[in-house]
Design a protein around this motif. Structure first.
Motif, short mmCIF file in Angstrom:
data_model
loop_
_atom_site.label_atom_id
_atom_site.label_comp_id
_atom_site.label_asym_id
_atom_site.label_seq_id
_atom_site.Cartn_x
_atom_site.Cartn_y
_atom_site.Cartn_z
N TYR A 195 -3.94 18.40 -49.86
CA TYR A 195 -4.13 18.96 -51.36
C TYR A 195 -2.81 19.79 -51.58
CZ TYR A 195 -8.65 17.12 -50.11
OH TYR A 195 -9.88 16.30 -50.41
N LYS A 196 -1.08 19.64 -52.03
CA LYS A 196 -0.41 20.95 -52.42
C LYS A 196 -0.27 21.81 -51.51
CE LYS A 196 -0.28 18.47 -56.84
NZ LYS A 196 -0.33 18.57 -58.57
N ARG A 197 -1.16 21.89 -50.38
CA ARG A 197 -0.02 22.86 -49.55
C ARG A 197 0.03 22.92 -47.92
NH1 ARG A 197 -6.36 23.63 -50.45
NH2 ARG A 197 -7.06 23.46 -48.04
N VAL A 198 0.69 23.11 -47.27
CA VAL A 198 0.72 23.65 -45.75
C VAL A 198 -1.15 23.35 -44.95
CG1 VAL A 198 1.54 23.90 -43.69
CG2 VAL A 198 3.28 23.50 -45.75
N ASP A 199 -1.09 22.20 -44.49
CA ASP A 199 -2.52 22.66 -44.69
C ASP A 199 -3.05 21.95 -42.63
OD1 ASP A 199 -5.67 22.26 -44.93
OD2 ASP A 199 -5.38 20.51 -44.04
N ASN A 200 -1.91 22.30 -42.25
CA ASN A 200 -1.72 22.39 -40.55
C ASN A 200 -0.14 22.18 -39.59
OD1 ASN A 200 -2.77 22.36 -38.03
ND2 ASN A 200 -3.18 20.30 -38.57
N VAL A 201 -0.12 22.71 -39.57
CA VAL A 201 0.86 23.56 -38.41
C VAL A 201 0.54 23.65 -36.92
CG1 VAL A 201 3.05 24.30 -37.98
CG2 VAL A 201 2.53 24.08 -39.98
N MET A 202 0.13 22.74 -35.78
CA MET A 202 -0.27 22.95 -34.67
C MET A 202 0.60 22.42 -33.87
SD MET A 202 -3.98 21.18 -34.14
CE MET A 202 -2.74 19.34 -34.03
N THR A 203 0.36 22.75 -31.99
CA THR A 203 0.89 22.45 -31.06
C THR A 203 -0.74 22.86 -30.26
OG1 THR A 203 2.74 23.52 -30.90
CG2 THR A 203 2.42 23.10 -29.31
N ARG A 204 -0.91 21.28 -29.62
CA ARG A 204 -1.81 21.83 -28.78
C ARG A 204 -0.90 21.01 -27.40
NH1 ARG A 204 -3.44 17.33 -32.40
NH2 ARG A 204 -3.36 15.57 -31.43
N GLN A 205 -1.76 21.00 -26.39
CA GLN A 205 -1.12 20.68 -25.03
C GLN A 205 -2.28 20.19 -24.06
OE1 GLN A 205 0.35 23.46 -22.25
NE2 GLN A 205 1.73 22.16 -21.33
N ILE A 206 -2.47 19.14 -23.42
CA ILE A 206 -3.23 18.74 -22.47
C ILE A 206 -2.98 18.49 -20.81
CG2 ILE A 206 -4.31 16.65 -22.08
CD1 ILE A 206 -4.44 15.46 -24.91
N TYR A 207 -2.96 19.27 -19.70
CA TYR A 207 -2.78 19.45 -18.45
C TYR A 207 -3.49 19.29 -17.65
CZ TYR A 207 0.30 21.57 -14.93
OH TYR A 207 1.17 21.60 -14.01
#
Length: 465
Positions: free
Chosen positions: A37-49
């Motif tokens: 929707y013409k915006r930065v919607d998500n900047v994400m880091t996730r980890q599985i350990y």
């Protein structure tokens, strides 16, 4: 993981008679940058350990997992699982033999080669191109997803104790466009992915892909309804292979074969498809979306010819189902994460190229459908009946591609359509997808050349043919 700890855990796990033990350690980091929707919607880091421990004795197996990788936690897990067996020790573990890794799919550019700002600018160029197609484009979801997964697998069986490590880096670009005329909505999708790093951003024309997705979504708004009936269907290359993946690939996995729930069980050496059909599951494709150096139980990935010139040659087999089938594993045992019991899964599965030019397949079709791409589909495992929606479909009339039509549904049985493939193109390509099954969601590439099925059941809202 410390090798002494791994040896201690497996040795304890084998103390009550298990003849196979496996400790799977996973560390996976995923980065996502997404515009919506013409915006930065998500900047994400996730980890599985975490780690999973599996034991087998004969055709019985038990599995457990933990995110606590301390000595106490892992030994406790081993004690709980080995209590499932009550026999005499058959194996001991003192040390491990390291298995050499060919590093066939190592990335050129790691995730930190570009800043978040640079990734946003890259995506925005595609977003701008898609919105510029028409004011009817009301949303464009643009994203880049990068995962860097490192696994370490310790196994012990009659072959001895082995340690395997692998690194799997995958990057996928996505542009999903939605258009509306105020009465209805249509969508189209562009989503290339490879076992590569950020070098994929230099290799893919993302702006062109996003623009085409928007153009297709807009065109679908005024497209007529697709006719229904039994029609010749030309299935496009790349993601058209999802039909074979779902309708025929899953029934060729060891899980289905070993339980005798597949129509292909017991048919090795028999003709099950047109002689034009050669189908392959290949986990060794260079930088393929579903490729790896080793599978998730430490077996080397292989190029496995499933069907050759119409004759069933092989199945996809993991260690456990291989015991039930008296067959060796083929390097296609996979899992979403350490929380899942691994089982046979496809890697890069495709129908091999034939000899026909794609344009000749079109020219030799008097009337039918040309399905360029699919939204995906499903198969009822109790009946093996498939159900697919073609997201970009054209009428073929008098050997020419004519009007775009709204999405039809294709239904049938994989074992019925394989013999009806009567032309196979020379333009085989692979496309990225995600496959969900018993061991979770895994990256799986699908593919094929352009091919024609002489007759398929087509469901649409247009005139019945």
């Amino acid at each position: 993981m410390d090798k002494k700890l791994a040896a201690k855990v497996l040795d304890k796990a084998l103390s009550t008679g298990a003849d196979f033990a496996e400790l799977y350690v996973q560390n996976k980091v995923t980065h996502v940058v997404e515009l919506n929707y013409k915006r930065v919607d998500n900047v994400m880091t996730r980890q599985i350990y975490g780690a999973g421990l599996r034991l087998m004795r004969g055709v019985a197996q038990v599995y457990g997992y933990t995110s606590d990788l301390s000595d106490k936690s892992l030994v406790s897990l081993a004690e709980k699982l080995c209590a499932s067996f009550d026999g005499e020790r058959a194996l001991s573990v003192k040390s491990f033999r390291d298995v050499k890794n060919p590093h066939a799919h190592d990335p050129e550019k790691s995730g930190d080669a570009l800043t978040t700002r640079q990734k946003i600018d890259y995506l925005k160029a595609g977003e701008d191109a898609a919105y510029a197609v028409s004011p009817q484009v009301v949303n464009v979801d643009c994203a880049v997803t990068e995962s860097d997964e490192r696994v370490e697998i310790f196994t012990a069986d009659a072959r001895g104790a082995r340690r395997i490590e692998d690194r799997r880096v995958r990057t996928r670009l996505v542009a999903a466009a939605v258009a509306t005329d105020g009465k209805s909505f249509e969508s189209a999708f562009f989503g290339p992915g490879l076992s590569e790093g950020l070098e994929i951003m230099d290799e893919i024309d993302y702006v062109a892909g996003a623009k085409r997705a928007a153009e297709t979504a807009v065109a679908l708004l005024t497209a007529p309804e697709c006719p229904s009936g039994k029609l010749p269907v030309i299935i496009g290359n790349k993601f058209g292979g999802v039909l074979f993946h779902e309708a025929c690939g899953h029934p060729l996995e060891g899980t289905a074969i070993s339980h005798n729930t597949s129509p292909f069980a017991g048919k090795l050496g028999q003709k099950i498809a047109s002689e034009l059909v050669t189908a392959i599951d290949d986990g060794t494709v260079s930088h393929g979306w579903g490729s790896a150096n080793f599978d998730d139980e430490g077996e080397p990935c292989t190029r496995n010819v499933l069907i050759e010139n119409g004759v069933l040659k092989s199945y996809m087999v993991d260690t456990f189902d291989g015991r039930r089938m008296d067959m060796k594993p083929t390097g296609a045992c996979r899992r979403e994460s350490y929380k899942y019991l691994p089982t046979t899964r496809m890697t890069n599965t495709f129908i091999a190229a034939g000899e026909s030019a794609p344009e000749d397949i079109i020219k030799n079709t008097e009337f039918g459908l040309y399905c360029v791409s699919f939204n995906g589909g499903s198969v009822d495992p109790t009946t093996d009946k498939f159900n697919f929606t073609s997201s970009e479909t054209y009428i073929v009339r008098d050997g020419k591609i004519c009007e775009l039509v709204k999405a039809p549904t294709l239904t049938g049985f994989g074992y019925e359509i394989l013999p009806k493939i009567d032309m196979v193109g020379n333009d085989c390509e692979l496309s990225a997808g995600n496959c969900g099954a018993a061991s979770g969601m895994v990256a799986a590439a699908v593919g094929q050349p352009t091919l024609r099925v002489s007759e398929m059941t087509v469901g649409g809202k247009g005139e019945i043919i």
